[in-house]
Scaffold this motif. Sequence first.
Motif, short mmCIF file in Angstrom:
data_model
loop_
_atom_site.label_atom_id
_atom_site.label_comp_id
_atom_site.label_asym_id
_atom_site.label_seq_id
_atom_site.Cartn_x
_atom_site.Cartn_y
_atom_site.Cartn_z
N TRP A 149 10.81 2.73 -16.92
CA TRP A 149 10.23 1.71 -16.15
C TRP A 149 10.75 1.61 -15.14
CZ3 TRP A 149 6.18 1.99 -19.07
CH2 TRP A 149 6.46 2.12 -20.68
N LEU A 150 11.96 1.65 -14.55
CA LEU A 150 12.51 1.60 -13.44
C LEU A 150 11.97 2.62 -12.38
CD1 LEU A 150 14.53 0.22 -11.57
CD2 LEU A 150 16.22 1.62 -12.26
N GLN A 151 12.12 3.90 -12.83
CA GLN A 151 11.42 4.87 -11.93
C GLN A 151 9.84 4.96 -11.63
OE1 GLN A 151 12.43 8.10 -14.86
NE2 GLN A 151 13.08 9.28 -13.10
N ALA A 152 9.14 4.08 -12.55
CA ALA A 152 7.59 3.95 -12.20
C ALA A 152 7.59 2.54 -11.33
CB ALA A 152 6.82 3.68 -13.70
N ALA A 153 8.58 1.65 -11.47
CA ALA A 153 8.63 0.55 -10.54
C ALA A 153 8.59 1.18 -9.17
CB ALA A 153 9.38 -0.59 -11.05
N GLU A 154 9.69 1.73 -8.79
CA GLU A 154 9.94 2.28 -7.66
C GLU A 154 9.00 3.15 -6.99
OE1 GLU A 154 13.32 4.98 -4.96
OE2 GLU A 154 12.75 5.07 -7.18
N GLU A 155 8.22 4.03 -7.89
CA GLU A 155 7.29 4.76 -7.47
C GLU A 155 5.81 3.83 -7.01
OE1 GLU A 155 4.03 8.20 -8.81
OE2 GLU A 155 5.89 7.48 -10.28
N LEU A 156 5.79 2.90 -7.66
CA LEU A 156 4.60 1.82 -7.09
C LEU A 156 5.15 1.20 -5.94
CD1 LEU A 156 3.11 0.42 -10.26
CD2 LEU A 156 2.13 2.33 -9.02
N ALA A 157 5.99 0.79 -5.75
CA ALA A 157 6.72 -0.01 -4.78
C ALA A 157 6.47 0.68 -3.41
CB ALA A 157 8.04 -0.60 -4.84
N ARG A 158 6.86 2.01 -3.57
CA ARG A 158 7.04 2.84 -2.56
C ARG A 158 5.32 3.40 -1.97
NH1 ARG A 158 11.59 4.58 -0.54
NH2 ARG A 158 13.50 4.56 -1.80
N LEU A 159 4.50 3.11 -2.92
CA LEU A 159 3.19 3.59 -2.58
C LEU A 159 2.70 2.39 -2.23
CD1 LEU A 159 1.82 5.25 -5.70
CD2 LEU A 159 1.55 6.18 -3.42
N ALA A 160 2.98 1.29 -2.29
CA ALA A 160 2.47 -0.17 -1.89
C ALA A 160 2.72 0.10 -0.43
CB ALA A 160 2.96 -1.27 -2.67
N LEU A 161 4.18 0.36 -0.26
CA LEU A 161 4.51 0.39 1.28
C LEU A 161 3.43 1.17 2.17
CD1 LEU A 161 8.34 0.41 1.17
CD2 LEU A 161 7.06 -1.46 2.03
N GLU A 162 3.12 2.47 1.36
CA GLU A 162 2.64 3.41 2.16
C GLU A 162 0.97 3.09 2.56
OE1 GLU A 162 0.79 7.72 1.01
OE2 GLU A 162 3.07 7.27 0.57
N ILE A 163 0.48 2.31 1.68
CA ILE A 163 -0.89 1.78 1.65
C ILE A 163 -1.24 0.75 2.18
CG2 ILE A 163 -3.00 1.42 0.15
CD1 ILE A 163 -1.77 3.43 -1.92
N PHE A 164 -0.30 -0.31 2.05
CA PHE A 164 -0.54 -1.77 2.59
C PHE A 164 0.18 -2.30 3.66
CE2 PHE A 164 -1.40 -1.14 -1.91
CZ PHE A 164 -2.67 -1.52 -2.03
N ARG A 165 1.33 -1.77 4.22
CA ARG A 165 2.00 -2.24 4.81
C ARG A 165 1.18 -2.19 6.38
NH1 ARG A 165 8.27 -1.15 5.69
NH2 ARG A 165 7.73 1.19 5.47
N ASP A 166 1.41 -3.31 7.21
CA ASP A 166 0.97 -3.21 8.30
C ASP A 166 2.18 -2.78 9.24
OD1 ASP A 166 -0.21 -3.78 11.13
OD2 ASP A 166 -0.82 -5.74 10.63
N PRO A 167 2.18 -1.73 9.89
CA PRO A 167 3.20 -1.11 10.83
C PRO A 167 3.36 -1.91 12.27
CG PRO A 167 1.49 0.62 10.96
CD PRO A 167 0.93 -0.49 9.85
N SER A 168 2.15 -2.43 12.44
CA SER A 168 2.27 -3.21 13.79
C SER A 168 2.70 -4.50 14.10
CB SER A 168 0.86 -2.89 14.89
OG SER A 168 0.00 -3.57 13.86
N ASP A 169 2.19 -5.31 12.90
CA ASP A 169 2.18 -6.86 12.98
C ASP A 169 3.18 -7.40 11.76
OD1 ASP A 169 1.19 -7.12 15.40
OD2 ASP A 169 -0.76 -7.17 14.49
N GLY A 170 3.45 -6.21 10.75
CA GLY A 170 4.12 -6.82 9.69
C GLY A 170 3.42 -7.20 8.63
N GLY A 171 3.79 -7.47 7.42
CA GLY A 171 3.23 -8.05 6.35
C GLY A 171 2.34 -6.85 5.65
N PHE A 172 1.66 -7.39 4.53
CA PHE A 172 0.92 -6.58 3.75
C PHE A 172 -0.59 -6.94 3.74
CE2 PHE A 172 5.32 -6.62 2.49
CZ PHE A 172 5.66 -5.24 2.34
N PHE A 173 -1.51 -5.87 3.78
CA PHE A 173 -2.94 -6.10 3.60
C PHE A 173 -3.10 -6.25 2.21
CE2 PHE A 173 -3.01 -4.12 7.97
CZ PHE A 173 -3.54 -5.01 8.45
N ALA A 174 -4.12 -7.27 1.72
CA ALA A 174 -4.61 -7.28 0.43
C ALA A 174 -5.20 -6.09 -0.15
CB ALA A 174 -5.49 -8.37 0.19
#
Length: 679
Positions: free
Chosen positions: A485-510
């Motif tokens: 479960w820890l491995q799966a949590a890390e994998e999802l968190a890293r995917l979320a950074l890749e997909i939703f993070r705004d590299p210019s103004d910060g934060g995460f898109f919905a």
Amino acid sequence: MEGARANRLARETSPYLLQHAQNPVDWYPWGEEAFERARREDKPILLSIGYSACHWCHVMERESFSDPETARIINENFVAIKVDREERPDVDMVYMRAVQVLTGRGGWPLTVFLTPEGAPFLGGTYFPPEDRHGLPSFKRVLLAVATLWRERRREVLGQAASLMEGLARAASPSPRQEPFTEEILYRAVSGILSGYDRQFGGFGGPPKFPQAPLLEFLLRGAARAGFLPEGSVKAEVRQALARTVSAMALGGIYDQLAGGFHRYSVDRSWTVPHFEKMLYDNALLARVYLRAGLELGDGLFRRIATETLEYLLREMRLPEGGFCSSQDAEAAGEEGTPYTWTYDEVASLAPEALEYYRVTPEGNFWGKNVLLAAAPEPPAGARARLLEVRLLKPQPARDDKVLSSWNGLAVGALAEAGAVLGRPDFLAAAKAAASFVLEAARRPDGELLHVWRAGKARVRGLLEDYAFLAEGLLSLWEATFDETWLQAAEELARLALEIFRDPSDGGFFASPADGDEPGPPVREKEVMEGPTPAPGAVLCLVLQRLGVLLGSDELARAGKEGLAVAGTFVERVPQGTSSWLSALSFAILGGREVAILGDLDSPRGVSLVSALRSMYIPNLVLAGSARGSGTWAWERSPLLKGREAPPGEALAYVCENYVCQAPTSDPEELRRSLVGGGG
């Protein structure tokens, strides 16, 4: 009935859309086909958004969308799109905000008029079939909008452009530049207390919502190891928490017979609920009651947490392992049918329960009684008899689609409760739900899908899916120390950074940049929370916890930097940003780190784990291993790596910023070290 034969909703899987499949309205699901037709025929779009458990959505369907004359007006003048807001919360978010700007209020059913390009220009919520209560009839609204589109096009397009410009500005707030300080947490608590209802508990006026994220933040502050110093404010917060959760537990918002919470109370005193039951409310509130029971020491709270989760297992779990989204507010076409009683009914079945359930001849709901509780413990025999008869009444329909995000909330609640209460069935249900979502609602590349029903998963995963499920998986790791479960949590968190993070103004898109087409007209960063926590805030807390667990500065930094999007919102509207404040408490104060190693099944290991489960420690980061070096978690986590316990023994390490106290095998010493400070 030509419109009914052409209705495309029959091909959908959403129970809400299928409820409209036989309407004479020529409905389209959200998609490019509808927008292409609107552009080709130069027609405005009627967008109607609702969900399966919504009482007034059902009312409007019966009154207007099933009416041939209303359908004729719609079909001749508009391209009609029907959206399940639970399937497409990203779409609902944007158009709800537009209607709130236009009218000052929102809600469902949501009725919005769009240009063929998807820009909103007018909207509202429920409209009656005839003029009444100060509301124009839906037919009159439709004809007026059609005339407006034909005769005042320039004005319409100007309104749409202006509204879209405002929505775009609001969608991406400027990140905060100055650092957050501990003082922000204290001021937020004071701001929240200013809205406390001292007579009935809760916050704000009617309709009164449980506000689980707000209660969670207050619990973080008021706990023995919380951030509030001992004194009058901490005492006041603890009193407010105890009063609120007690009032809800004994009120009509709680199902006194079968367990589980209704969505909100229409009055100030928690007496008459809006009768729908949502998975997210019950998952979040079960956790609040579990933690309140640990912290405030009230057996009622423990019972409510247990019954709420038992309700989910009994009535909301699917054979595949996932959990349904909701139960309707109505049955047999009437709101609250199974939940209300006449005085004579209760008197004939369980006269000894009349006083306990506060049943009167006059009733409290249209001449009937919503059952309330006069004391913490119900009369068991009477409760069973009433429930048996209730099950013979018409039952509410169940929306059996599985949402990855809400199932993540259920996984977290069941995992934590299973560990604290010693309930293997709760842990088994958490594992089954997590496994189901990870297998059935996932693309081959590992990305999540948002919704599953009837064997089909669809809609590219949203931020809430990744954030809520990753948090649930982290809780499952802490409950089981199964590194899967820890491995799966890390994998999802890293995917979320890749997909939703705004590299210019910060934060995460919905929503993802290239999600299911067409996407919402504005890609939002969701700061204000509703009944569920803000997904960005949850992800920030998950990233910080993972950063500590895995020794990853990258993840911890991403979690802290993501908080800047909350900006001044946490200071101006703490009531609506409680989940950000919870994540900020970790960033400002740090977490409490505990590692338990060795033979966790030995008497010493069991006593150490039991001591840990007997307390609510805000911002706890927990690692455990019974297998020694060579495991994935042992190699990755600095809390575990290089540490051993003697054969057949167990040791607990309490640390802050990876600096640990001497290990202990004494459960009382472990308790003292955790209560003595921390964030």
